[in-house]
Design a protein around this motif. Sequence first.
Motif, PDB file in Angstrom:
ATOM      1  N   GLU A  86      -3.634  18.823  -9.418  1.00  0.00           N
ATOM      2  CA  GLU A  86      -3.246  19.209 -10.770  1.00  0.00           C
ATOM      3  C   GLU A  86      -3.234  18.006 -11.703  1.00  0.00           C
ATOM      4  OE1 GLU A  86       0.106  22.274 -12.156  1.00  0.00           O
ATOM      5  OE2 GLU A  86      -0.203  22.177  -9.984  1.00  0.00           O
ATOM      6  N   LYS A  87      -2.760  16.884 -11.193  1.00  0.00           N
ATOM      7  CA  LYS A  87      -2.681  15.689 -12.031  1.00  0.00           C
ATOM      8  C   LYS A  87      -4.068  15.099 -12.298  1.00  0.00           C
ATOM      9  CE  LYS A  87      -0.894  11.026 -12.532  1.00  0.00           C
ATOM     10  NZ  LYS A  87      -0.002   9.963 -12.064  1.00  0.00           N
ATOM     11  N   TYR A  88      -4.853  15.000 -11.247  1.00  0.00           N
ATOM     12  CA  TYR A  88      -6.058  14.174 -11.370  1.00  0.00           C
ATOM     13  C   TYR A  88      -7.337  14.929 -11.730  1.00  0.00           C
ATOM     14  CZ  TYR A  88      -3.493  10.057  -9.902  1.00  0.00           C
ATOM     15  OH  TYR A  88      -2.613   9.009  -9.859  1.00  0.00           O
ATOM     16  N   LEU A  89      -7.358  16.226 -11.534  1.00  0.00           N
ATOM     17  CA  LEU A  89      -8.623  16.929 -11.829  1.00  0.00           C
ATOM     18  C   LEU A  89      -8.602  17.651 -13.174  1.00  0.00           C
ATOM     19  CD1 LEU A  89      -9.866  18.073  -8.322  1.00  0.00           C
ATOM     20  CD2 LEU A  89     -10.365  16.004  -9.618  1.00  0.00           C
ATOM     21  N   GLY A  90      -7.635  17.322 -14.034  1.00  0.00           N
ATOM     22  CA  GLY A  90      -7.675  17.833 -15.399  1.00  0.00           C
ATOM     23  C   GLY A  90      -8.877  17.254 -16.143  1.00  0.00           C
ATOM     24  N   GLY A  91      -9.204  17.873 -17.269  1.00  0.00           N
ATOM     25  CA  GLY A  91     -10.363  17.392 -18.031  1.00  0.00           C
ATOM     26  C   GLY A  91      -9.964  16.986 -19.437  1.00  0.00           C
TER      27      GLY A  91
ATOM     28  N   GLY B 105     -10.583  12.268 -16.466  1.00  0.00           N
ATOM     29  CA  GLY B 105      -9.985  13.106 -17.519  1.00  0.00           C
ATOM     30  C   GLY B 105     -11.031  13.466 -18.548  1.00  0.00           C
ATOM     31  N   ASP B 106     -10.766  13.124 -19.809  1.00  0.00           N
ATOM     32  CA  ASP B 106     -11.749  13.376 -20.860  1.00  0.00           C
ATOM     33  C   ASP B 106     -12.772  12.240 -20.839  1.00  0.00           C
ATOM     34  OD1 ASP B 106     -13.172  13.492 -23.292  1.00  0.00           O
ATOM     35  OD2 ASP B 106     -11.525  14.548 -24.262  1.00  0.00           O
ATOM     36  N   ARG B 107     -13.979  12.594 -20.483  1.00  0.00           N
ATOM     37  CA  ARG B 107     -15.016  11.562 -20.321  1.00  0.00           C
ATOM     38  C   ARG B 107     -15.384  10.850 -21.619  1.00  0.00           C
ATOM     39  NH1 ARG B 107     -13.923  14.176 -16.659  1.00  0.00           N
ATOM     40  NH2 ARG B 107     -14.698  14.146 -14.521  1.00  0.00           N
TER      41      ARG B 107
ATOM     42  N   GLN C 191      -5.831  10.652 -23.748  1.00  0.00           N
ATOM     43  CA  GLN C 191      -5.959  11.143 -22.380  1.00  0.00           C
ATOM     44  C   GLN C 191      -4.658  11.864 -21.996  1.00  0.00           C
ATOM     45  OE1 GLN C 191      -8.522  11.300 -20.492  1.00  0.00           O
ATOM     46  NE2 GLN C 191      -9.762   9.429 -20.475  1.00  0.00           N
ATOM     47  N   GLY C 192      -4.762  12.861 -21.157  1.00  0.00           N
ATOM     48  CA  GLY C 192      -3.580  13.630 -20.754  1.00  0.00           C
ATOM     49  C   GLY C 192      -2.491  12.771 -20.134  1.00  0.00           C
ATOM     50  N   HIS C 193      -2.900  11.732 -19.394  1.00  0.00           N
ATOM     51  CA  HIS C 193      -1.933  10.777 -18.828  1.00  0.00           C
ATOM     52  C   HIS C 193      -2.685   9.472 -18.593  1.00  0.00           C
ATOM     53  CE1 HIS C 193      -3.753  11.397 -14.882  1.00  0.00           C
ATOM     54  NE2 HIS C 193      -3.574  12.701 -15.006  1.00  0.00           N
ATOM     55  N   PRO C 194      -1.973   8.391 -18.318  1.00  0.00           N
ATOM     56  CA  PRO C 194      -2.664   7.084 -18.266  1.00  0.00           C
ATOM     57  C   PRO C 194      -3.345   6.802 -16.925  1.00  0.00           C
ATOM     58  CG  PRO C 194      -0.297   6.794 -18.065  1.00  0.00           C
ATOM     59  CD  PRO C 194      -0.511   8.256 -18.258  1.00  0.00           C
ATOM     60  N   ASP C 195      -3.314   7.756 -15.996  1.00  0.00           N
ATOM     61  CA  ASP C 195      -3.780   7.461 -14.639  1.00  0.00           C
ATOM     62  C   ASP C 195      -5.138   8.074 -14.315  1.00  0.00           C
ATOM     63  OD1 ASP C 195      -1.353   6.157 -14.386  1.00  0.00           O
ATOM     64  OD2 ASP C 195      -0.365   7.889 -13.483  1.00  0.00           O
ATOM     65  N   TYR C 196      -5.912   8.426 -15.324  1.00  0.00           N
ATOM     66  CA  TYR C 196      -7.210   9.047 -15.026  1.00  0.00           C
ATOM     67  C   TYR C 196      -8.218   8.028 -14.503  1.00  0.00           C
ATOM     68  CZ  TYR C 196      -6.406  13.859 -16.489  1.00  0.00           C
ATOM     69  OH  TYR C 196      -5.993  15.168 -16.553  1.00  0.00           O
TER      70      TYR C 196
END
Lengths: 477, 477, 477, 477
Positions: free
Chosen positions: A407-412, D153-155, D164-169
Amino acid sequence: MGLMSAKEYKESLRDGRTVYLEGQKIEDVTAHPTLRVCMETAAIDYEMAEMPEYRELAVVAHPKTGELISRYYYNPRDSEDLLKRHELMVAATALGGGVIPFSHDVGADAMNAVNVTANMMGKEEYVQRAESYRRYLQNNDLSIACAMTDVKGDRALRPSSSNQGHPDYYVRVVDKNDKGIVVRGAKAHITAAAYSNEMFVIPCRNMSEEDKDYAVAFAIPADTKGVTQICHPVMTRLSSLDFPVEVPVRAHTDSLVVFDDVSVPWDRVFLCGEWQFAMPLVYNFAYLHRHTAASYRIPMSEALLGAAQAMAEYNGIETAPHVREKITDLVIYVDTLKSLARASCVDYVTHSGVLIPNPVISNTAKYHFAERVHDCVKAVEDIAGGLLITAPTYKDYQNPDTGKYIEKYLGGAAGISAEHRLRMLQLLRRLLGLETEVTAVHAEGSLQAQRMTIYFESLPEIDKCKKAVERAAGINR
Amino acid sequence: MGLMSAKEYKESLRDGRTVYLEGQKIEDVTAHPTLRVCMETAAIDYEMAEMPEYRELAVVAHPKTGELISRYYYNPRDSEDLLKRHELMVAATALGGGVIPFSHDVGADAMNAVNVTANMMGKEEYVQRAESYRRYLQNNDLSIACAMTDVKGDRALRPSSSNQGHPDYYVRVVDKNDKGIVVRGAKAHITAAAYSNEMFVIPCRNMSEEDKDYAVAFAIPADTKGVTQICHPVMTRLSSLDFPVEVPVRAHTDSLVVFDDVSVPWDRVFLCGEWQFAMPLVYNFAYLHRHTAASYRIPMSEALLGAAQAMAEYNGIETAPHVREKITDLVIYVDTLKSLARASCVDYVTHSGVLIPNPVISNTAKYHFAERVHDCVKAVEDIAGGLLITAPTYKDYQNPDTGKYIEKYLGGAAGISAEHRLRMLQLLRRLLGLETEVTAVHAEGSLQAQRMTIYFESLPEIDKCKKAVERAAGINR
Amino acid sequence: MGLMSAKEYKESLRDGRTVYLEGQKIEDVTAHPTLRVCMETAAIDYEMAEMPEYRELAVVAHPKTGELISRYYYNPRDSEDLLKRHELMVAATALGGGVIPFSHDVGADAMNAVNVTANMMGKEEYVQRAESYRRYLQNNDLSIACAMTDVKGDRALRPSSSNQGHPDYYVRVVDKNDKGIVVRGAKAHITAAAYSNEMFVIPCRNMSEEDKDYAVAFAIPADTKGVTQICHPVMTRLSSLDFPVEVPVRAHTDSLVVFDDVSVPWDRVFLCGEWQFAMPLVYNFAYLHRHTAASYRIPMSEALLGAAQAMAEYNGIETAPHVREKITDLVIYVDTLKSLARASCVDYVTHSGVLIPNPVISNTAKYHFAERVHDCVKAVEDIAGGLLITAPTYKDYQNPDTGKYIEKYLGGAAGISAEHRLRMLQLLRRLLGLETEVTAVHAEGSLQAQRMTIYFESLPEIDKCKKAVERAAGINR
Amino acid sequence: MGLMSAKEYKESLRDGRTVYLEGQKIEDVTAHPTLRVCMETAAIDYEMAEMPEYRELAVVAHPKTGELISRYYYNPRDSEDLLKRHELMVAATALGGGVIPFSHDVGADAMNAVNVTANMMGKEEYVQRAESYRRYLQNNDLSIACAMTDVKGDRALRPSSSNQGHPDYYVRVVDKNDKGIVVRGAKAHITAAAYSNEMFVIPCRNMSEEDKDYAVAFAIPADTKGVTQICHPVMTRLSSLDFPVEVPVRAHTDSLVVFDDVSVPWDRVFLCGEWQFAMPLVYNFAYLHRHTAASYRIPMSEALLGAAQAMAEYNGIETAPHVREKITDLVIYVDTLKSLARASCVDYVTHSGVLIPNPVISNTAKYHFAERVHDCVKAVEDIAGGLLITAPTYKDYQNPDTGKYIEKYLGGAAGISAEHRLRMLQLLRRLLGLETEVTAVHAEGSLQAQRMTIYFESLPEIDKCKKAVERAAGINR
């Protein structure tokens, strides 16, 4: 008599037909988990006739009797009628989630081809049999498959060649008597035959005089004695590794149909020895069926376009120049297919009183679809990314130890959850891949078959163009 | 008033316009050996109105006045009308040996675009000026060119960018007064301007607020003071090395049109500072003109097909498999172009009351033509053989010492003389090559311009397709 | 004896040869304005041997005699030698502004093919004649053309077919006597023959026993009695409409070479009736010559890449995504060509003691060049813009009335003057177009000829790959 | 110390690593039915070192110590060495039935990239750490995966973007202390990580100064605390519906590798904050790894060629012209790939003392493979026929009621039994399809990534070509 309900259609399939799947004989196709899904897919045709929003498209009054009949079994009278039929197929396929029902469409193409060819032969008995069988289909609203492709053996040899391993690689007449004919052979890739009421059997190639026993066309009920069907496995359920989806899975299976000395009564025989007319029958069927093909591929092509855009947005790359170019290519692909399919209705031709969507244009439409589908698949794969094949499963998503990471890492991109991406990728795995590609290339005839039709059908146009340049060059031949 | 005869058209060009060619000022364009050929090409439009077999196609009664007007200046009311206009362009181009007359067609596209844009702006004065200018063209049957492409300087910079070498790389308003505006700048590649009565001038790109002096559209007579045209050389005669041919050579030249502080009266100004409407005007013109383009390319595409077949037969290779494949590819090319052009008329849209051939489909048609023309050229070159460039000349053929060898050795398949082959190769050298390719790629906008239009015009369709796959995947956004 | 100087080469051409151009007999090819330019192009080969910076590449010591000979006539002993020869051709073509000199290269390919084939036949007299002719070329450093392509008549018929219009469509032996043979026929597209010392004549196709009179190969001086050459016009001067350029124009013309009962002494006959060896000779020549072709096309391909980048910068679009993609495609095109040409030297094969660049790879190299050149031409045309064909002339630029406008309005990105753009466009008009395309497609054999060679040469590789998948599938045949 | 045996390799994997598959935690990867097959595939690398016929290719003496080490961990000194390494990868992949072992190859690419980048940075500590880690791998012969692709995340956004949704992408440093660093993030598609000893972690894109916490590279054992791997399902067994085959199934799975605050000691940190060197590290890895990719795709490409030929023969169509054209296209595909891969070794470059296969050529090789693989897949599908997806199963073949029909009717050309055809089709279903296509497009970087590398690496070549045409045009800038 008259229109059959979806329920009646399903019940009609419990008729003792001989069908095998995965090595086992299926006693009741309507009860088998895989075949039932295929049957439900085919039933959409019957359901549309019952749905108010589709009834006008699906059903039409018989011009003479006024009785309501399936539009598929109705004889189009102008380009409007051809466009309506085209739109019916597009709508039915969209309802089927990209899968055409195949209950009436392909059978109707065969029915019309048999009618045209009977008129071409000019034998009254054939004309009457064909017409009477058309009325039978209209009156009983039966579903009917079309068995065309022989198993062929060595494709470089004629049916009657003594170099073939045996004489039965193409369906042939092994006996005739006063009741009818006896046929032997096998047809491959017969879609929906396992859950159709009837089966048209027609040749798949030109014949020479030596091949005349192979010049045979007929129609029989699917439960006729001596007919054995061997279906191939299809994926009709989501696995436990998949996200559950409410939209039902739609699918068809195809049969290897074996004719082990099957008797066919004379009134269902539409060609028997007239080898010169094997090819015209093939062509007449191909003209019509390639238009059907071009029609039902539209929703599938639109799905490729939609999937590309969805994944581009999910990945946040929808404005990247190379992505936009790929989307544009997909639009060109889809709109060219649609325009060709529609233009073939507008510029139709007439063969023996039957309206035929323009053969050059409808073959070009089908060829356009098939020739370029791999490019479209590639574009979608490119945009979707490697996760298409490396995505974790629904079970990993459900397991809290791994689900939290997924859930955390495969968001877009903003607002796109991991679940959205995984669901779209799951859909894409069904949409892309081998079955899509092979069906595109081979169903309704190979790429080369379409090219040959285009070439031979356009000979007059080619000649006209040649003469014009000769005039311009000052050449008098 | 009313229709102009071909003779009147030609006489009308002796108006003192400023035209240069090959470094020289041309006093009378109707008398110059090159420009006269171009003018004769343009005159075909007027001749068709006088020819019984084309009159119905070329001329139509004004729906209000009943007066006969050119079909180009008539407002289509349904797909039938659009198809007729399409067929008129195809017929005119065929008559012109593959060259469209360009007297009314492109100007009519600009006229319609100006009308639509005036309606979009909602300014009454613009609506009236546009409408009044349309009546002027209808009543006087004037030929009119459309000057769109600015010379641009650095293409990556906006018109008003201070990094441009000077501020005049795009046509702009340098002064306004109560009589009208004064404009400066230059437009490139303006086909037929040297022998048109009038000239539409419209922007060629989107504008920002800083660019508002560049947001200008107007129409002026070709002999307006301050307008200088520099044409480029064109081949309008066969050389003494060529076989004489009775069919006349048809050609156009294009002008670099310079506006050196040209005064334009207000009633001929259709955009002046409304920078937001520069792009809509561009698009409205492009919608219409790409359909024109797709139409007039049909005879040229058919010529490629005809030439391939002719040379294949002359060389005795028309049944070689790889040759037949190339012919088939050419048929697919031609028929896809024709189907797309026709489908765009069938599925038209309406902008501000003006019927527009479907923009996605007509841009796809033009793009299809341009994107693949090099493949077609290659196929013809492949089939024609190296003799295309190594063939001896007509003079070698005439000289008995060499003519005897040429006649003996350059014959082809049975019945094909050396002369036939040499004549066809001579025609092909005109048909193929740089001018054909560059015109295909750049006339009516570059490949990329068409791709952009297709992309932006199909955004609603893309979105519809995306939503459908989201539903299938069980995604609720 | 030994190396010939450029001056000697030119003088040697005043030998009374029979050459026609544009319908006229040319008494002295070295004095004719067109043919002199072609001769100067060919002379580059001789000049390189005199230039210190190229001498090591162009000249090599004979391994036995130690005498300096042209590298072309030297027998490579390892991949290093093959790479050196390859680099010599690349360098010579670059010096020739994209045109290979053609003095030794193609003749050397024929010489080697004749040597290999003589060894294959195993007839001592042929081996000795071939070897002795090689020494003759080495010792006298003669330039030699290769006449291969017959005029063919109906290409679908064999040379000896009675359906051919006459029996002379392929060069054939019409008489033999104790001095030698007498030949009749004509060869087409023979580049540089008009200014070569000698001419190899070899068959261009496989022969059956009936064709054995057509299985003939020989070498003769260009001034041999009965040989008539008809050249085609070429553009060897800039016109007065063009900007003057200091770099000399380089060009070749090709001849239709007619053999009107020409006597050839036995010691110059390399094949005479051994019809089974016509095809091997064709193939051996093709192996070598397609590598030559792939080599000399490298500078031309690099010119397309350079031109695309130059015009992109001049127009200010070099960072536009679609332009960068086109540049990238051109890089891929150029580097694939170069890699294939070099890899064919690394993985060479040996036929009868002669090193042959890997036939599959060098045919793939040549095919890669030819198959995709239209795409590259399109990319350059796309980037260059419509001005390619609508640009004003040098005369317009010189005329102050128009020159001021051209200078102002045809500038490009910062620092790019109108003159720069017009000069580059002028170069591009020579670089692109029909001659480039047709030469790419047809010189050194058609696309289909290369495909056939690739297919037949790779049959062992195909079989190896097939057996591997059969093992993986558990199939024992 | 020294070479590890295959047995030792397998035992070394029982180390308590955290691996999930299909929602379940796998306690012992060596015992799991799926992962064991993957491990056996990876073990081929170790087995080759033990097999006499491959030992010389797989193992090399350390130039200083003389100790035997894996060739992958050896520093090539000339093009011969590069070609040997290339041949090792081709041989290992052929042994793996088209699957490369992935034990040393990709890790060695990362190791070399880390070494080159350390030298570029010029920081002694990095140089020493990199060198010391190389010795560690050499001495212990460890298998090592390379984790490069972040989940992103967002490429379209930078790693540090607040949108970005969070800083760990992207994997980043969340803490530093005197022992080392603490990292957080996740890497996707990490092939063979679940059964490798170690794991390189490197960035996947350029970084700006704001991204400096994301500029991090390190190596850790696979069982490091905080590392969780989620693998995806792979097909590692034939189903009961399949014909049994003796050749073992080979496969890999890929992991989503999560770094949940993982501690890395300083001596295993190779980049930490030097954001300017993120891109060089990416590029150095890509240079090397794309050559690896081009190498290991050769056997797979050859399998497509072999399969096409096999099915063509089985179906009796191997001499049909359009089939032969497709086979020829496949040969061109395979030989171009091989030639490019080899040419990149011949024309290598040197970066900081490390030999790098020519980057433009090896990227072109990988791109050639990936860009055209769909065309090859299409050709095989076209030749194989619809039976590819409609073939009956092994169970149908075993059931005598259906088996008799299958045996009779699914035979092909003379001598080809139904079983042969069904076995080949079964193999093809594994060879073709989604996984093949997506891996081709995305593994070792997307098509666009290769195009960008080709473009930027060839800028000097582009400039050289541009200057040459400017000289030819008489342009002095």
